[in-house]
Design a protein around this motif. Sequence first.
Motif, PDB file in Angstrom:
ATOM      1  N   MET A  33      64.591  35.476  43.326  1.00  0.00           N
ATOM      2  CA  MET A  33      63.942  36.301  42.590  1.00  0.00           C
ATOM      3  C   MET A  33      62.554  36.357  42.516  1.00  0.00           C
ATOM      4  O   MET A  33      62.264  37.151  42.013  1.00  0.00           O
ATOM      5  N   PRO A  34      61.998  34.982  42.695  1.00  0.00           N
ATOM      6  CA  PRO A  34      60.410  35.338  42.675  1.00  0.00           C
ATOM      7  C   PRO A  34      59.802  36.159  43.418  1.00  0.00           C
ATOM      8  O   PRO A  34      60.299  36.177  44.454  1.00  0.00           O
ATOM      9  N   GLY A  35      58.627  36.741  42.900  1.00  0.00           N
ATOM     10  CA  GLY A  35      57.984  37.720  43.816  1.00  0.00           C
ATOM     11  C   GLY A  35      57.298  37.153  44.983  1.00  0.00           C
ATOM     12  O   GLY A  35      57.350  35.998  45.101  1.00  0.00           O
ATOM     13  N   ALA A  36      56.932  38.001  46.044  1.00  0.00           N
ATOM     14  CA  ALA A  36      56.690  37.526  47.361  1.00  0.00           C
ATOM     15  C   ALA A  36      55.073  36.790  47.068  1.00  0.00           C
ATOM     16  O   ALA A  36      54.737  35.967  47.882  1.00  0.00           O
ATOM     17  N   ASP A  37      54.481  37.165  45.914  1.00  0.00           N
ATOM     18  CA  ASP A  37      53.222  36.594  45.885  1.00  0.00           C
ATOM     19  C   ASP A  37      52.985  35.619  44.956  1.00  0.00           C
ATOM     20  O   ASP A  37      51.966  35.177  44.378  1.00  0.00           O
ATOM     21  N   LEU A  38      54.177  35.028  44.352  1.00  0.00           N
ATOM     22  CA  LEU A  38      54.444  33.855  43.506  1.00  0.00           C
ATOM     23  C   LEU A  38      54.495  32.537  44.391  1.00  0.00           C
ATOM     24  O   LEU A  38      55.064  32.534  45.253  1.00  0.00           O
ATOM     25  N   VAL A  39      53.801  31.506  43.727  1.00  0.00           N
ATOM     26  CA  VAL A  39      53.734  30.124  44.417  1.00  0.00           C
ATOM     27  C   VAL A  39      54.177  29.149  43.331  1.00  0.00           C
ATOM     28  O   VAL A  39      53.628  29.444  42.148  1.00  0.00           O
ATOM     29  N   PHE A  61      55.922  29.239  38.388  1.00  0.00           N
ATOM     30  CA  PHE A  61      55.270  30.266  39.282  1.00  0.00           C
ATOM     31  C   PHE A  61      53.879  30.830  38.735  1.00  0.00           C
ATOM     32  O   PHE A  61      53.905  31.199  37.512  1.00  0.00           O
ATOM     33  N   THR A  62      52.940  30.835  39.752  1.00  0.00           N
ATOM     34  CA  THR A  62      51.757  31.486  39.356  1.00  0.00           C
ATOM     35  C   THR A  62      51.586  32.730  40.603  1.00  0.00           C
ATOM     36  O   THR A  62      52.082  32.200  41.543  1.00  0.00           O
ATOM     37  N   SER A  63      50.631  33.776  40.284  1.00  0.00           N
ATOM     38  CA  SER A  63      50.300  34.595  41.305  1.00  0.00           C
ATOM     39  C   SER A  63      49.541  34.098  42.387  1.00  0.00           C
ATOM     40  O   SER A  63      48.271  33.705  41.852  1.00  0.00           O
ATOM     41  N   LEU A  64      49.567  34.290  43.832  1.00  0.00           N
ATOM     42  CA  LEU A  64      48.636  34.106  44.679  1.00  0.00           C
ATOM     43  C   LEU A  64      47.260  35.028  44.538  1.00  0.00           C
ATOM     44  O   LEU A  64      46.288  34.718  44.760  1.00  0.00           O
ATOM     45  N   SER A  65      47.734  36.232  43.879  1.00  0.00           N
ATOM     46  CA  SER A  65      46.388  37.238  43.843  1.00  0.00           C
ATOM     47  C   SER A  65      45.669  36.747  42.528  1.00  0.00           C
ATOM     48  O   SER A  65      44.517  37.554  42.357  1.00  0.00           O
ATOM     49  N   SER A  66      46.046  35.918  41.706  1.00  0.00           N
ATOM     50  CA  SER A  66      45.152  35.459  40.373  1.00  0.00           C
ATOM     51  C   SER A  66      43.917  34.758  41.076  1.00  0.00           C
ATOM     52  O   SER A  66      43.951  34.023  41.897  1.00  0.00           O
TER      53      SER A  66
END
Length: 234
Positions: free
Chosen positions: A1-7, A171-176
Amino acid sequence: MPGADLVNIAGGAATAASSTWNQGPCANETCISERVVDVKFDPSGSTRWASLPQKPCPAKQSEWIDVDWSQVQTASEGSLPISQVALNYYQGNKPGFKAPASNLFLFVHHNDTTTIPVDVQPLTDADDEDLFYYYSLMPPVKAAKLRFRFTDLVEDPEFGCFVSVDEIKVFTSLSSESAPASEVNGLSIGLIVVLVLFVAVGIPAGVFLYLRQRQLARRMGTKILGTDGESESR
């Protein structure tokens, strides 16, 4: 369920809990709170925290567990934009399992005494064998720590009332801009490497070929094709 850009940034985070079960099936620190964010304590990969059972069940019993990632994610003192939190219960995928009531709270800074309640209904994924409960935050909320508080605990006939959590993910976003530096997108790294190789190898190779062509042209008595598009013989 987590988005592809989440870590997931919960790995190795500090933890604390209202109580810990240290006897019976939880002897030898097999149910300490650190297990929900790190499997290093058990080579088998077990990640379980269990609160101390109480029997009979108190009328208003509650238990909590904290996860503090500010010490392992030092950017912005660990206060990162959190997009999603996931939790699964120990044996939560077993038939007949009933989860306790849970409330999620966030701390902007790890030493804050006030919290931000997250009023989000958790969702599950039917294809998820581990049965994680996902709390999605839109827009993301900056935080350095979280707390899950559990109430309405279900009584176990043998041990009494307790809660047992298998794993917690944050989870946080890689784009952040505040995303962990160690989680740089692999594709971006690949493009940088290609560009560096092109500059380091491609340009010198082109110069070498040009000079070689001029040398051959002199031997053959011809002139290299110039900007006017013509070649001349001597």
